[in-house]
Design a protein around this motif. Structure first.
Motif, mmCIF file in Angstrom:
data_model
loop_
_atom_site.group_PDB
_atom_site.id
_atom_site.type_symbol
_atom_site.label_atom_id
_atom_site.label_comp_id
_atom_site.label_asym_id
_atom_site.label_seq_id
_atom_site.Cartn_x
_atom_site.Cartn_y
_atom_site.Cartn_z
ATOM 1 N N SER A 155 0.824 -1.209 0.000
ATOM 2 C CA SER A 155 0.000 0.000 0.000
ATOM 3 C C SER A 155 0.857 1.258 0.000
ATOM 4 O O SER A 155 1.987 1.269 0.501
ATOM 5 C CB SER A 155 -0.915 0.019 1.232
ATOM 6 N N LYS A 156 0.299 2.309 -0.558
ATOM 7 C CA LYS A 156 0.929 3.629 -0.493
ATOM 8 C C LYS A 156 1.245 3.958 0.967
ATOM 9 O O LYS A 156 0.434 3.731 1.853
ATOM 10 C CB LYS A 156 -0.031 4.670 -1.079
ATOM 11 N N GLY A 157 2.441 4.480 1.218
ATOM 12 C CA GLY A 157 2.839 4.795 2.583
ATOM 13 C C GLY A 157 3.655 3.707 3.248
ATOM 14 O O GLY A 157 4.087 3.868 4.393
ATOM 15 N N THR A 158 3.886 2.588 2.532
ATOM 16 C CA THR A 158 4.690 1.493 3.077
ATOM 17 C C THR A 158 6.170 1.825 2.957
ATOM 18 O O THR A 158 6.646 2.176 1.882
ATOM 19 C CB THR A 158 4.415 0.184 2.328
ATOM 20 N N LYS A 159 6.906 1.704 4.061
ATOM 21 C CA LYS A 159 8.354 1.889 4.018
ATOM 22 C C LYS A 159 8.989 0.607 3.488
ATOM 23 O O LYS A 159 8.691 -0.485 3.953
ATOM 24 C CB LYS A 159 8.894 2.217 5.409
ATOM 25 N N LEU A 160 9.864 0.754 2.515
ATOM 26 C CA LEU A 160 10.424 -0.402 1.825
ATOM 27 C C LEU A 160 11.625 -0.971 2.583
ATOM 28 O O LEU A 160 12.690 -0.357 2.637
ATOM 29 C CB LEU A 160 10.827 -0.018 0.399
ATOM 30 N N ARG A 161 11.412 -2.140 3.154
ATOM 31 C CA ARG A 161 12.463 -2.901 3.811
ATOM 32 C C ARG A 161 12.943 -3.983 2.835
ATOM 33 O O ARG A 161 12.381 -4.134 1.747
ATOM 34 C CB ARG A 161 11.927 -3.534 5.095
ATOM 35 N N PRO A 162 13.970 -4.752 3.204
ATOM 36 C CA PRO A 162 14.407 -5.814 2.288
ATOM 37 C C PRO A 162 13.294 -6.771 1.897
ATOM 38 O O PRO A 162 13.224 -7.221 0.743
ATOM 39 C CB PRO A 162 15.500 -6.519 3.102
ATOM 40 N N GLN A 163 12.386 -7.108 2.827
ATOM 41 C CA GLN A 163 11.327 -8.061 2.501
ATOM 42 C C GLN A 163 10.319 -7.488 1.501
ATOM 43 O O GLN A 163 9.808 -8.209 0.638
ATOM 44 C CB GLN A 163 10.614 -8.568 3.760
ATOM 45 N N GLU A 164 10.030 -6.174 1.595
ATOM 46 C CA GLU A 164 9.136 -5.575 0.601
ATOM 47 C C GLU A 164 9.801 -5.537 -0.774
ATOM 48 O O GLU A 164 9.145 -5.750 -1.805
ATOM 49 C CB GLU A 164 8.735 -4.159 1.019
ATOM 50 N N LEU A 165 11.090 -5.260 -0.806
ATOM 51 C CA LEU A 165 11.805 -5.244 -2.085
ATOM 52 C C LEU A 165 11.804 -6.632 -2.715
ATOM 53 O O LEU A 165 11.662 -6.773 -3.941
ATOM 54 C CB LEU A 165 13.241 -4.756 -1.876
ATOM 55 N N GLY A 166 11.932 -7.664 -1.883
ATOM 56 C CA GLY A 166 11.860 -9.028 -2.396
ATOM 57 C C GLY A 166 10.501 -9.348 -2.984
ATOM 58 O O GLY A 166 10.396 -10.009 -4.031
ATOM 59 N N ALA A 167 9.428 -8.874 -2.319
ATOM 60 C CA ALA A 167 8.074 -9.104 -2.840
ATOM 61 C C ALA A 167 7.895 -8.422 -4.195
ATOM 62 O O ALA A 167 7.270 -8.975 -5.106
ATOM 63 C CB ALA A 167 7.039 -8.593 -1.846
ATOM 64 N N LEU A 168 8.443 -7.217 -4.341
ATOM 65 C CA LEU A 168 8.362 -6.522 -5.630
ATOM 66 C C LEU A 168 9.134 -7.278 -6.708
ATOM 67 O O LEU A 168 8.674 -7.419 -7.844
ATOM 68 C CB LEU A 168 8.910 -5.098 -5.478
ATOM 69 N N ALA A 169 10.316 -7.771 -6.327
ATOM 70 C CA ALA A 169 11.124 -8.524 -7.298
ATOM 71 C C ALA A 169 10.405 -9.781 -7.761
ATOM 72 O O ALA A 169 10.543 -10.188 -8.926
ATOM 73 C CB ALA A 169 12.470 -8.884 -6.679
ATOM 74 N N SER A 170 9.616 -10.400 -6.882
ATOM 75 C CA SER A 170 8.892 -11.617 -7.262
ATOM 76 C C SER A 170 7.881 -11.347 -8.376
ATOM 77 O O SER A 170 7.463 -12.270 -9.075
ATOM 78 C CB SER A 170 8.168 -12.202 -6.049
#
Length: 409
Positions: A155-170
């Protein structure tokens, strides 16, 4: 405007939420540069994850019905017809009475509906002995069970941690729209404050420790810090330096000059910077009561106490909240850990106390040992790893109480 009417900690957080408007400027960042940025838009799942049925264990793909009634004393028997290799499609489907080896993450062959763990089987020359029964869909990750197409991934407003970046890469996403990181400007004020590189101090002088402690916190949170140096106790000079600095930054931090002393001009200068102006001058907290918070034409201004420990704690609590809000994040109170306090700690009702603590483990339980000392001592911060928050409703905590701990990060 009547200044120095103290607010509670809860009121202060609420006023921050009401007075800080997030930055609206968006930038596009490749994933490898997006760590700790805040998403500027919702991102939906484009592809199911996984997009095939896969095993969650090392074992054998089977029809669950073939295992019914199997036990250590009366095993079932299945014909082992091959194996599934990682990244490959199974060569054939499973029929009644058959099994196929599948590694963790491997694709299930058609016809199978479950996976029996390798520990519960024994391969005897291609005849698989099964020593327990399993249910349909056991040890199977279904299509879209992790991420389902059309759902909101982040969601908008989410701070991107390594796990969020991994989800985007998936999802094959290699670039994201994020809010621009704020630039934080800083000035120290006071006749007694000397630059930290000063070799020999005269009596009554101190080096500017706050510049490096506040700047390091800003850097730790992934933002840009602009150090403006030291300003002497001269209202005209302070106003000139402050007005010059605020034009270059998104948030201005001042250290010193926030109390009610005769040479403390900060609150008047801050109020003059723009509307609506000062909304907090004094917080019912120890340490850090003489804190100033202002909104100068949409730019946050923070007036910190001069004592290094007080300044760092206040910035850790309220500065972080302001900068998070400025980046478009919702203010959330997140408890980091709990520990048992090692001694009684008294507290004055009506005031929130933050007591520095050292953490240690004993008998598989965490303990918090108070680091006692006067509130302005930087040495107490060096020795501590977190803070106990004693709310304004309480008169203290007792030895052995399980208390919430805010970790210094």
């Amino acid at each position: 405007m009547k200044f120095f009417q103290v607010k509670s900690v809860e009121e202060t957080f609420q006023l921050i939420n009401e007075n800080i408007t997030p930055l609206s400027e968006k930038v596009s960042k490749p994933l490898f540069e997006a760590l700790h940025f805040v998403l500027a838009e919702d991102i939906e799942v484009k592809e199911n994850v996984p997009n095939f049925r896969r095993s969650s264990v090392d074992g054998y793909a089977v029809k669950a019905a073939d295992t019914f009634g199997s036990s250590e004393s009366m095993p079932g028997f299945l014909n082992l017809i091959g194996e599934v290799k990682m990244g490959e499609t199974p060569s054939r489907m499973i029929q009644m009475g058959e099994a196929m080896y599948v590694p963790t993450g491997g694709m299930l062959p058609e016809g199978s509906d479950s996976v029996i763990m390798i520990e519960h089987c024994e391969d005897i020359s291609g005849l698989l002995n099964v020593y327990r029964q399993i249910a349909p869909n056991e040890n199977v990750i279904a299509i879209g069970e992790d991420l389902r197409r059309g759902n909101v991934l982040l969601s908008k407003g989410t701070k991107l941690r390594p796990q969020e970046l991994g989800a985007l890469a998936s999802q094959g996403i290699i670039e994201v729209a994020v809010f621009r990181k704020p630039i934080i400007g800083y000035l120290s004020s006071g006749d007694e404050i000397m630059p930290m590189e000063t070799e020999a101090l005269e009596l009554g002088q101190v080096r500017d420790m706050n510049g490096i402690t506040i700047g390091s916190q800003v850097a730790q949170w992934g933002m840009t810090f602009l150090y403006g140096g030291v300003v002497k106790d001269d209202q005209a000079e302070l106003e000139r330096r402050v007005r010059d600095m605020i034009e270059k930054v998104d948030c201005l931090v001042l250290s010193g000059g926030s109390s009610v002393g005769t040479k403390d001009y900060s609150v008047d200068v801050i109020q003059s910077l723009g509307d609506p102006g000062v909304y907090v001058h004094g917080i019912s907290i120890k340490p850090g009561k003489p804190t100033i918070l202002s909104n100068a034409n949409g730019k946050p201004v923070i007036g910190l106490p001069g004592h290094p420990a007080s300044a760092m704690i206040i910035f850790h609590l309220f500065g972080k909240a302001i900068l998070d809000r400025l980046q478009g994040m919702e203010l959330e109170e997140k408890q980091l850990t709990f520990a048992r306090v090692t001694k009684n700690i008294p507290s004055a009702p009506g005031r929130t106390d933050f007591v520095r603590v050292r953490l240690f483990e004993k008998d598989q339980e965490w303990y918090a040992e108070p680091i006692l000392g006067k509130s302005g001592l930087i040495s107490t911060l060096v020795k501590s790893e977190g803070m106990i928050e004693i709310s304004s409703e309480n008169e203290g905590v007792y030895k052995g109480d399980l208390v919430p701990i805010r970790l210094f990060q």
